[in-house]
Enzyme design. Structure first.
Site, PDB file in Angstrom:
ATOM      1  N   GLU A  88       0.824  -1.211   0.000  1.00 24.61           N
ATOM      2  CA  GLU A  88       0.000   0.000   0.000  1.00 24.61           C
ATOM      3  C   GLU A  88       0.859   1.262   0.000  1.00 24.61           C
ATOM      4  OE1 GLU A  88      -2.957  -0.175  -0.753  1.00 24.61           O
ATOM      5  OE2 GLU A  88      -3.381  -2.286  -0.362  1.00 24.61           O
ATOM      6  N   HIS A 104       3.679   6.204  -5.446  1.00 20.76           N
ATOM      7  CA  HIS A 104       3.302   6.485  -6.831  1.00 20.76           C
ATOM      8  C   HIS A 104       2.580   7.830  -6.916  1.00 20.76           C
ATOM      9  CE1 HIS A 104       2.172   4.131 -10.756  1.00 20.76           C
ATOM     10  NE2 HIS A 104       2.789   5.259 -11.008  1.00 20.76           N
TER      11      HIS A 104
END
Length: 525
Positions: free
Chosen positions: A324, A330
């Protein structure tokens, strides 16, 4: 393809209704306050730390919810098969019958979207925007997975059945592995073959120390610095971190990156909400709070939400934490010119690849060696333990990917030209698997992924895993190679969806994408 006004208006109505239905679906699970009671005898096998934590009723019975910290240790460790069956059955039905109605309406509305655009199915509508481009490519990929994973799943179940026979005294032909058995006997086999006890591992992985370790690994790999900052928060457990470039880092071709002010001004921020509480989202996930736009000077912020045990993590949970956090990175390391390209706004079947790649840092000596500076008096993790963890993780790949194959195939069936009613489709498809369908269960009512953004895209978890394992190969023998890490940040994480994923990945690898490592991995050998 643009729509004429009448169809455009209907598309707007459908989109609004789908949003409402998706929210209701999630709410029905999140706000299910059902509690189950088990006697102390039925909890035989549970770790003392779990027994000390869970509440009791006036008769001394243990009271549990559907939260992960309650359910997962129970289904993995309770020796009483009937108790496991009862908890598993209730957990599988926690979406309530209403969610089956909601999902049926969602599926029908998605088919109507396909009709508006005059394409054969919702899968055609979705996949043309993904790496695969067509449903036919997805179905070929799933067939390739099935050809590898079917025998691996049967092999794994056979090993578990032998262990069940040994532990129960049943003849092996009668020791069939039920769905509420798989996690329990898998843990016993891990203990027997590899001396790996997931619950015992919590003392090796204290939760606060694991967060500090994760930030340390990330800082070294990507050239970052994290600092806690004071901002308004929605709960006292939540913390907020500013993210900075470390000194001398130049993580992008954009002129502003690497400038002196970039090292004193945050490039983004992260919320961490790690522990369970009533009314909270029940799973582990990362969300973009604000996307980046270099054009307007807008800085990205992401949130990580989990439901971890406060005292320590299992190794599986360490992998989840890194997975996660990979999504978080990202988002906050994105440096796209336009907001529309920011962070995880990539093709749906690529979005999991960077996160799945990051899971590997939970199982390598080079990264885990850094844990010693954060864990204090916790036991040391040596190379022997790491090798046993890696070996134990390989066992059960057949069962795991057999389940992933079923989920992806079910998702594609609901997005097909003739979807059918969700529970009818599910019971038929699950019934054809080695462990079969259990009458009275309603798993589709809990399948939040396909009630939301992963419709006609669940295959992407396996598709992205193939890419993740290929990306990992660039690090070679040293997973803490910061030169490769910063190349990955610059060429993949910072770019969002400015270019097609395949173009960026193949530029990073300097060759076409290959799936060989993935098919070896899912075979569990």
């Amino acid at each position: 393809m643009s729509l004429p006004p009448a169809k455009r208006e209907r598309f707007r109505e459908i989109s609004e209704r789908l949003t409402e239905l998706g929210q209701e679906f999630a709410k029905n699970i999140r706000e299910n306050t059902t509690r189950l009671q088990f006697t102390v005898e039925e909890c035989d096998g549970l770790p003392q730390s779990w027994l000390d934590r869970v509440p009791r009723d006036d008769d001394g019975n243990v009271v549990v919810s559907f939260d992960y910290p309650d359910y997962v240790p129970f289904i993995m460790n309770a020796r009483n098969e009937e108790a496991r069956r009862r908890y598993w059955f209730a957990y599988t039905n926690r979406g309530t019958p209403r969610n089956l109605e909601v999902l049926d309406e969602i599926v029908a509305l998605r088919k109507e979207i396909a009709d508006l655009y005059e394409v054969p199915s919702f899968a055609h509508y979705v996949t043309k925007r993904n790496m695969v481009e067509t449903p036919e490519t997805v179905n070929r990929f799933l067939t390739e997975v099935r050809n590898v994973v079917t025998q691996a799943e049967l092999r794994d179940l056979g090993a578990l059945a032998e262990l069940k026979a040994e532990m129960t005294g049943l003849p092996v032909e009668q020791a069939r592995i039920q769905r509420w058995d798989a996690a329990f006997y898998r843990e016993r086999l891990r203990e027997q073959r590899y001396a790996i006890d997931q619950e015992a591992l919590r003392k090796y992985f204290p939760t606060p120390a694991m967060v500090a370790w994760m930030l340390d690994v990330t800082s070294r790999l990507y050239g970052l610095r994290f600092e806690r900052a004071t901002v308004p928060l929605w709960h006292e457990d939540v913390i907020y971190l500013d993210v900075f470039n470390a000194g001398g880092v130049r993580a992008s071709s954009r002129a502003s990156e690497g400038a002196p002010e970039a090292r004193t001004t945050p490039i983004g921020g992260i919320y961490l909400d790690l522990y369970p509480r009533d009314g909270k989202y029940k799973h582990a996930a990362a969300w973009p709070v604000r996307g980046v736009s270099a054009r307007t000077g807008r800085k990205p912020i992401s949130a990580l939400v989990t439901n971890f045990n406060r005292e320590g993590l299992t190794h599986d949970e360490v992998e989840t934490l890194l997975h996660e956090f990979g999504h978080v990175l990202h988002g906050v390391l994105s440096n796209t010119y336009y907001l529309a390209h920011s962070g995880t706004s990539v093709e749906r079947d690529f979005v999991e690849a960077p996160s799945q790649m990051y899971e590997e840092w939970a199982s390598r000596v080079e990264s885990l060696a850094l844990l010693r500076t954060h864990v204090g008096d916790a036991p040391a993790i040596d190379e022997s333990l790491v090798q046993r963890l890696r070996a134990s993780n390989k066992f059960g790949a057949g069962v795991d990917y057999g389940r992933q194959l079923l989920y992806a195939s079910f998702d594609m069936a609901l997005a097909s030209e003739n979807p059918g009613r969700t529970l009818d489709v599910w019971s038929l498809m699950e019934g054809a698997t080695p462990m079969g369908y259990v009458d009275g269960t309603q798993f589709p009512g809990t399948f939040e992924h396909i009630a939301s953004g992963y419709a006609a895209g669940y295959y992407g978890y396996m598709w992205a895993k193939a890419i993740a394992l290929d990306l990992l190969s660039a690090f070679g023998a040293d997973i803490m190679n910061d030169e490769v890490g910063r190349r990955f940040r610059t060429m993949i994480l910072s770019r969002g969806s400015e270019e097609p994923a395949r173009v960026m990945v193949e530029r990073f690898l300097e060759r076409p994408v290959a799936s060989d490592a993935f098919f070896v991995h899912i075979g569990g050998e």
